[in-house]
Design an enzyme around this catalytic site. Sequence first.
Site, PDB file in Angstrom:
ATOM      1  N   GLY A 191     -25.058 -40.443 -39.827  1.00 47.84           N
ATOM      2  CA  GLY A 191     -25.055 -41.751 -40.273  1.00 47.84           C
ATOM      3  C   GLY A 191     -25.309 -41.780 -41.708  1.00 47.84           C
ATOM      4  O   GLY A 191     -25.904 -41.028 -42.320  1.00 47.84           O
TER       5      GLY A 191
ATOM      6  N   ARG B  27     -18.889 -37.990 -37.424  1.00 42.08           N
ATOM      7  CA  ARG B  27     -19.773 -37.158 -36.466  1.00 42.08           C
ATOM      8  C   ARG B  27     -18.510 -36.312 -35.814  1.00 42.08           C
ATOM      9  O   ARG B  27     -17.646 -36.634 -35.172  1.00 42.08           O
ATOM     10  CB  ARG B  27     -20.427 -38.107 -35.355  1.00 42.08           C
ATOM     11  CG  ARG B  27     -21.197 -39.178 -36.073  1.00 42.08           C
ATOM     12  CD  ARG B  27     -22.267 -39.775 -35.069  1.00 42.08           C
ATOM     13  NE  ARG B  27     -22.963 -41.073 -35.460  1.00 42.08           N
ATOM     14  CZ  ARG B  27     -24.328 -40.764 -36.094  1.00 42.08           C
ATOM     15  NH1 ARG B  27     -24.943 -39.459 -36.282  1.00 42.08           N
ATOM     16  NH2 ARG B  27     -24.936 -41.760 -36.851  1.00 42.08           N
TER      17      ARG B  27
ATOM     18  N   ASP C  69     -30.824 -34.432 -38.903  1.00 46.46           N
ATOM     19  CA  ASP C  69     -31.130 -33.116 -38.004  1.00 46.46           C
ATOM     20  C   ASP C  69     -30.114 -32.699 -37.475  1.00 46.46           C
ATOM     21  O   ASP C  69     -29.641 -31.639 -37.234  1.00 46.46           O
ATOM     22  CB  ASP C  69     -32.554 -33.448 -37.092  1.00 46.46           C
ATOM     23  CG  ASP C  69     -32.489 -34.482 -36.269  1.00 46.46           C
ATOM     24  OD1 ASP C  69     -31.405 -35.139 -36.222  1.00 46.46           O
ATOM     25  OD2 ASP C  69     -33.113 -34.706 -35.425  1.00 46.46           O
TER      26      ASP C  69
ATOM     27  N   THR D  27     -30.959 -40.242 -44.249  1.00 50.78           N
ATOM     28  CA  THR D  27     -31.025 -41.013 -42.988  1.00 50.78           C
ATOM     29  C   THR D  27     -31.974 -42.162 -43.388  1.00 50.78           C
ATOM     30  O   THR D  27     -32.899 -41.879 -43.902  1.00 50.78           O
ATOM     31  CB  THR D  27     -31.185 -40.388 -41.868  1.00 50.78           C
ATOM     32  OG1 THR D  27     -31.574 -41.104 -40.676  1.00 50.78           O
ATOM     33  CG2 THR D  27     -32.590 -39.351 -41.997  1.00 50.78           C
TER      34      THR D  27
ATOM     35  N   ASP E 283     -33.845 -43.542 -41.230  1.00 52.75           N
ATOM     36  CA  ASP E 283     -34.942 -43.695 -40.045  1.00 52.75           C
ATOM     37  C   ASP E 283     -36.306 -43.083 -40.735  1.00 52.75           C
ATOM     38  O   ASP E 283     -37.222 -43.194 -39.918  1.00 52.75           O
ATOM     39  CB  ASP E 283     -34.604 -43.121 -38.753  1.00 52.75           C
ATOM     40  CG  ASP E 283     -33.614 -43.714 -38.191  1.00 52.75           C
ATOM     41  OD1 ASP E 283     -33.271 -45.104 -38.441  1.00 52.75           O
ATOM     42  OD2 ASP E 283     -32.564 -43.266 -37.235  1.00 52.75           O
TER      43      ASP E 283
ATOM     44  N   ASP F 244     -37.078 -40.067 -39.983  1.00 51.29           N
ATOM     45  CA  ASP F 244     -37.962 -39.265 -39.034  1.00 51.29           C
ATOM     46  C   ASP F 244     -37.784 -37.886 -39.164  1.00 51.29           C
ATOM     47  O   ASP F 244     -37.616 -37.286 -37.955  1.00 51.29           O
ATOM     48  CB  ASP F 244     -37.019 -39.827 -37.648  1.00 51.29           C
ATOM     49  CG  ASP F 244     -35.568 -39.620 -37.743  1.00 51.29           C
ATOM     50  OD1 ASP F 244     -34.954 -39.319 -38.809  1.00 51.29           O
ATOM     51  OD2 ASP F 244     -35.108 -39.679 -36.699  1.00 51.29           O
TER      52      ASP F 244
ATOM     53  N   ARG G  22     -34.190 -45.400 -33.320  1.00 46.51           N
ATOM     54  CA  ARG G  22     -34.036 -45.110 -31.794  1.00 46.51           C
ATOM     55  C   ARG G  22     -35.054 -44.275 -31.581  1.00 46.51           C
ATOM     56  O   ARG G  22     -35.504 -44.685 -30.228  1.00 46.51           O
ATOM     57  CB  ARG G  22     -32.788 -44.528 -31.583  1.00 46.51           C
ATOM     58  CG  ARG G  22     -31.469 -45.561 -31.464  1.00 46.51           C
ATOM     59  CD  ARG G  22     -30.324 -44.491 -30.909  1.00 46.51           C
ATOM     60  NE  ARG G  22     -30.217 -43.310 -31.830  1.00 46.51           N
ATOM     61  CZ  ARG G  22     -29.028 -43.447 -32.502  1.00 46.51           C
ATOM     62  NH1 ARG G  22     -28.427 -44.554 -33.052  1.00 46.51           N
ATOM     63  NH2 ARG G  22     -28.751 -42.389 -33.340  1.00 46.51           N
TER      64      ARG G  22
HETATM   65  P1  ATP Z   1     -28.332 -39.457 -38.020  1.00 51.54           P
HETATM   66  O1  ATP Z   1     -29.685 -39.002 -38.387  1.00 51.54           O
HETATM   67  O2  ATP Z   1     -28.109 -40.246 -39.140  1.00 51.54           O
HETATM   68  O3  ATP Z   1     -27.818 -39.425 -36.796  1.00 51.54           O
HETATM   69  P2  ATP Z   1     -27.317 -36.714 -38.022  1.00 51.54           P
HETATM   70  O4  ATP Z   1     -26.919 -35.642 -38.948  1.00 51.54           O
HETATM   71  O5  ATP Z   1     -28.719 -36.352 -36.973  1.00 51.54           O
HETATM   72  O6  ATP Z   1     -27.459 -38.154 -38.631  1.00 51.54           O
HETATM   73  P3  ATP Z   1     -25.639 -36.197 -35.738  1.00 51.54           P
HETATM   74  O7  ATP Z   1     -24.189 -37.181 -35.548  1.00 51.54           O
HETATM   75  O8  ATP Z   1     -26.458 -35.737 -34.790  1.00 51.54           O
HETATM   76  O9  ATP Z   1     -25.901 -36.834 -36.953  1.00 51.54           O
HETATM   77  O10 ATP Z   1     -25.136 -34.989 -36.432  1.00 51.54           O
HETATM   78  C1  ATP Z   1     -23.922 -34.864 -37.351  1.00 51.54           C
HETATM   79  C2  ATP Z   1     -22.871 -33.930 -37.187  1.00 51.54           C
HETATM   80  O11 ATP Z   1     -23.527 -32.707 -37.265  1.00 51.54           O
HETATM   81  C3  ATP Z   1     -22.171 -33.995 -35.762  1.00 51.54           C
HETATM   82  O12 ATP Z   1     -21.240 -34.701 -35.733  1.00 51.54           O
HETATM   83  C4  ATP Z   1     -21.604 -32.556 -35.693  1.00 51.54           C
HETATM   84  O13 ATP Z   1     -20.541 -32.404 -36.384  1.00 51.54           O
HETATM   85  C5  ATP Z   1     -22.773 -31.618 -36.305  1.00 51.54           C
HETATM   86  N1  ATP Z   1     -23.567 -31.083 -35.309  1.00 51.54           N
HETATM   87  C6  ATP Z   1     -24.813 -31.922 -34.804  1.00 51.54           C
HETATM   88  N2  ATP Z   1     -25.258 -31.035 -33.734  1.00 51.54           N
HETATM   89  C7  ATP Z   1     -24.503 -29.698 -33.876  1.00 51.54           C
HETATM   90  C8  ATP Z   1     -24.601 -28.639 -32.989  1.00 51.54           C
HETATM   91  N3  ATP Z   1     -25.585 -28.347 -32.092  1.00 51.54           N
HETATM   92  N4  ATP Z   1     -23.599 -27.768 -33.099  1.00 51.54           N
HETATM   93  C9  ATP Z   1     -22.710 -27.787 -34.246  1.00 51.54           C
HETATM   94  N5  ATP Z   1     -22.702 -29.003 -34.814  1.00 51.54           N
HETATM   95  C10 ATP Z   1     -23.466 -29.935 -34.609  1.00 51.54           C
END
Ligand code: ATP
Length: 327
Positions: free
Chosen positions: A15, A76, A107, A130, A132, A134, A176
């Site tokens: 995000g 994503r 994360d 992010t 949040d 978190d 969330r």
């Molecule tokens: P936010 O907190 O805003 O949701 P985020 O970094 O946690 O941000 P995610 O959509 O969970 O957002 O992860 C971003 C991208 O990281 C995913 O779209 C994917 O490409 C990669 N990713 C997440 N988890 C994995 C995993 N287990 N293995 C490989 N790539 C991953």
Amino acid sequence: MANKVKRIGVLTSGGDAPGMNAALRAVVRACKYYDLQSVGIRQGYEGLINSDMIELGPRSVKNIINQGGTVLKTARSAEFRTPEGRLKAYKHLKDNNIDALVVIGGDGSFTGANIFHKEFGVPFIGIPGTIDNDIFGTDFTIGYDTALNTVIEAVDKLRDTATSHDRVFFVEVMGRDAGFIALNTGIASGAQDILIPEQRDSVQELCESLERSEKSGKKSSIVIVAEGEKLGGVYELAKQVQQKHPEYDIRVTVLGHIQRGGSPTCHDRVLASRLGIAAVEGLIEGKTNLMAGIRSNKVVFTPIDEAIKKHNEIDTELIKVANILAI
Ligand code: ATP
């Protein structure tokens, strides 16, 4: 440790959050300062898979410190979750002579980088971006402060109309899994009640709080509800309170994605600038699998496994403050 890193790739993933651009700018300028090259990777991990990259220098990141969103764009990437996708990404990384990565995201993005490192040994440092707040290992994530200010500006406006019409406003804010935005904006905007995922609340208690407020002479109230509260969502809550109190004039507002946008606050710009530089310095020193964060106003590095798995606890003192002030 000897500096093997010569060319750093930087991406924003997951995000978006206000201040990501300020972090990108800091990474690029720190690279120049330390005589390294920097490459921007577009659309998060998608840009690695599709080799969608751009050479960056100090002037290519001018006038972005004040911009919300991310000029690199974010995504994503489902394909990066697959071994085939990550192999493609690695090939393009090598083709572009990128030695190390700075990953600005949450994360999930750190988990992806961690897996990538285990498979191909690519050093990386994460920067928490992010709204949040978190992520374990930092007192503040980039974008959080801006989101807080966006929320209170909106709630202040809702309060004007709530007061004029003697209404009860239920306002849903983002979060969330975490109630940091709800709790802090609830206190800052004088909410009568605040519902967060970390706390066990009940409709009964919420009604009692609203009744107390009425008895104490209040004619209108604001209730802040985190997206992830456990009572069925803001519309359901409003419906249940309305059933118990048909006399209340209730309105629901979901703030939604406006909380993600906007020009970053001074706090977020400074935080992002510090963490961007720290990430580059960390890679130069041979650090990897770490997240750069801020603790007690000092830059610190946290093992990425901890940043991913552990969680920041809600401060119970803040809950007490909210309760006392809602008397
Ligand atoms: P936010 O907190 O805003 O949701 P985020 O970094 O946690 O941000 P995610 O959509 O969970 O957002 O992860 C971003 C991208 O990281 C995913 O779209 C994917 O490409 C990669 N990713 C997440 N988890 C994995 C995993 N287990 N293995 C490989 N790539 C991953």
